[in-house]
Structures are given as structure tokens and as C-alpha cells.
Write a protein that holds these residues in place. Structure first.
Motif, PDB file in Angstrom:
ATOM      1  N   GLY A 199      -3.867   2.404   1.861  1.00 45.82           N
ATOM      2  CA  GLY A 199      -3.135   3.644   1.736  1.00 45.82           C
ATOM      3  C   GLY A 199      -4.018   4.759   1.205  1.00 45.82           C
ATOM      4  O   GLY A 199      -4.858   4.542   0.321  1.00 45.82           O
ATOM      5  N   CYS A 253      -2.650   8.501   1.066  1.00 48.18           N
ATOM      6  CA  CYS A 253      -1.825   9.512   0.397  1.00 48.18           C
ATOM      7  C   CYS A 253      -0.470   9.573   1.083  1.00 48.18           C
ATOM      8  O   CYS A 253      -0.274   8.965   2.141  1.00 48.18           O
ATOM      9  CB  CYS A 253      -2.491  10.890   0.447  1.00 48.18           C
ATOM     10  N   GLN A 276       1.212   4.179  -2.994  1.00 49.70           N
ATOM     11  CA  GLN A 276       0.977   5.607  -2.789  1.00 49.70           C
ATOM     12  C   GLN A 276       2.154   6.447  -3.281  1.00 49.70           C
ATOM     13  O   GLN A 276       1.963   7.507  -3.884  1.00 49.70           O
ATOM     14  CB  GLN A 276       0.688   5.895  -1.317  1.00 49.70           C
ATOM     15  N   LYS A 294       1.944   6.392  -6.985  1.00 45.82           N
ATOM     16  CA  LYS A 294       0.846   7.252  -7.424  1.00 45.82           C
ATOM     17  C   LYS A 294       1.258   8.718  -7.391  1.00 45.82           C
ATOM     18  O   LYS A 294       0.921   9.498  -8.294  1.00 45.82           O
ATOM     19  CB  LYS A 294      -0.377   7.024  -6.534  1.00 45.82           C
ATOM     20  N   VAL A 321       3.258   7.851   4.988  1.00 45.39           N
ATOM     21  CA  VAL A 321       2.045   7.441   4.272  1.00 45.39           C
ATOM     22  C   VAL A 321       0.893   7.422   5.270  1.00 45.39           C
ATOM     23  O   VAL A 321       1.054   6.940   6.394  1.00 45.39           O
ATOM     24  CB  VAL A 321       2.198   6.031   3.654  1.00 45.39           C
ATOM     25  N   GLU A 338       0.823  -1.208   0.000  1.00 47.87           N
ATOM     26  CA  GLU A 338       0.000   0.000   0.000  1.00 47.87           C
ATOM     27  C   GLU A 338       0.862   1.266   0.000  1.00 47.87           C
ATOM     28  O   GLU A 338       0.562   2.239  -0.697  1.00 47.87           O
ATOM     29  CB  GLU A 338      -0.935   0.007   1.207  1.00 47.87           C
TER      30      GLU A 338
END
Length: 242
Positions: free
Chosen positions: A118, A120, A22, A25, A110, A18
Motif C-alpha cells: 500500500g 496511500c 493505509q 495511517k 487505496v 495493506e
């Protein structure tokens, strides 16, 4: 963020997945943004060539007593200078692109929801131009071993291969279509890059009488260096299988 929580340590590979997702991302969202527009908050933060030269200077100026105590560690660092040579090759040949990079991908940066999904990334003060190997490598350094960098019992330091796979899966779920084919070839190298650099920084600070990190007890940074060297040894053992 309402309902969010942060973790100070990893307990399972799902958390690693996770977190990596993030951070992937974060870079994916900013793909295409001109990273050079960002200020350099910490100059040369992950400049491995500079860190290695600082290490050599520390060796030149250290006391005979400290050089004797650290001689095996110094020999290990110099024997693995190939990690520095690879970094120089990457940056001088522009083999991989500058991106917007977080640069501090430890787990407590995180936010998670109450089901451990997760949400952000946080703590954006080190966001600046860099290379993806910094973010991936810092996750490798801080997620792969159950023992922290403060552990002095080196027998407790080992690589959790399933956590490596989780980092890869999570990060690449977001970044697979963003990273170049050349970048992908350096995914495993990123772990060596950051672990080696942190070992250098701890060892150099010890040789320079703890002027940067400080020291909570005599030999603190030397023990941290031994810890990171052991982590690197374990990583190199598994490198081909990773």
C-alpha cells in the motif's frame, strides 16, 4: 502517483491488510487535528439514527405490495434496532472522539505499488469529521465477503474471517496507540454498524421507488438489501469469535 495501481476487488488477505494499514495511517497522521475545522461534505452521511428514521418513514409511505414483499426484511431490520441504540449511546454520550475520517474505504481508494504494498489513500471528497467506526465498518462491509453487494445468490455470501483479522492487524498497526480504550471496544461493532446501515438504505430506497440509488432492473435495491441483510446475519454468527 507514478508506478501505482488500484484494485477493484480483493484477492487475498494481504491486500486487505495493506489497505487497512493505509486508512489507519491516514487517520493517525491527522490525529490531533481539529476535525471540526473541516466542512461537512455530505451532511448526516453515517448518521444511523437518521437513516433508521428515514427507513420508518419509507415503511409508512410504501405501497402495500412492496410492504408485503419486504415484510421479512423489515422485520429483521426492526428486530436489530439495538444496533441503532448503540450508535445513539455512542454519539450522545461522547463515548468516542470525533476524528478526521475518510468515510469511503473501499479497496479502489487505496493505491498499491507493483509489489502490492500500500502507498496511500485517494478520493478525499468524503473526508470530514466522523468516528473511526465508519472507516473500519466500511472495510468490513466491502472486504469480508468475496461476493459483491450485487450478488443475488445469497448462498455465496460468507465472512472471510482471515480478512477480518487482516483488517484488524493492518489498521491497529497504525492506530493502536491512537484509539482510546473505549474505541477499541467498538471495533467489532463497526462492522454491524455499517452493514446494517447499508441494508437500511437499500431497503428504504426500494420502498420509496428507487429515488436515491436508482435501479438497473425491477427489485434491484430490494436484492441489494437482501444481500446486505445476509451479510449481516453471517457477521453476527461470527461476532463473538471475531
Amino acid at each position: 502517483m507514478e508506478g501505482s495501481t488500484s484494485l477493484n476487488s480483493l484477492t487475498n488477505k494481504e491486500e486487505a491488510y495493506e489497505a487497512a494499514k493505509q486508512f489507519g495511517k491516514f487517520s493517525k497522521i491527522l490525529d490531533g487535528f481539529d476535525a471540526k475545522q473541516l466542512s461537512i461534505t455530505i451532511p448526516d452521511f453515517h448518521n444511523l439514527e437518521l437513516r433508521y428514521n428515514q427507513f420508518l418513514t419509507a415503511c409508512e409511505n410504501a405501497s402495500a405490495e412492496k410492504l408485503e414483499k419486504a415484510k421479512d426484511s423489515i422485520a429483521f431490520i426492526t428486530a436489530h434496532k439495538g444496533i441503532v441504540d448503540t450508535y445513539i449511546k455512542i454519539v450522545t454520550n461522547n463515548e468516542i472522539p470525533l476524528r478526521v475520517i475518510h468515510h469511503d474505504t473501499k479497496i479502489n481508494n487505496v493505491l498499491f505499488d507493483d509489489k502490492n504494498n500500500g502507498l496511500c489513500v485517494i478520493d478525499l471528497d468524503t473526508v470530514m469529521p466522523g468516528y473511526f467506526i465508519s472507516d473500519v465498518g466500511d472495510m468490513m462491509r466491502t472486504y469480508l465477503a468475496e461476493a459483491s453487494e450485487e450478488e443475488t445468490d445469497l448462498s455465496k455470501i460468507s465472512i472471510r474471517k482471515e480478512f477480518f483479522n487482516a483488517i484488524y492487524d493492518g489498521y491497529m498497526e497504525e492506530m493502536n496507540d491512537v484509539l482510546t480504550e473505549t474505541e477499541k471496544q467498538y471495533f467489532t461493532y463497526s462492522g454491524k454498524f455499517i452493514i446494517y446501515m447499508q441494508a437500511i438504505r437499500f431497503l428504504a430506497d426500494y420502498l420509496q421507488n428507487d429515488v436515491y440509488y436508482g435501479s438497473k432492473y425491477e427489485g434491484h435495491n430490494f436484492n441489494r438489501a437482501l444481500n446486505q441483510i445476509q451479510l449481516l446475519k453471517e457477521y453476527i454468527k461470527l461476532e463473538e469469535s471475531l
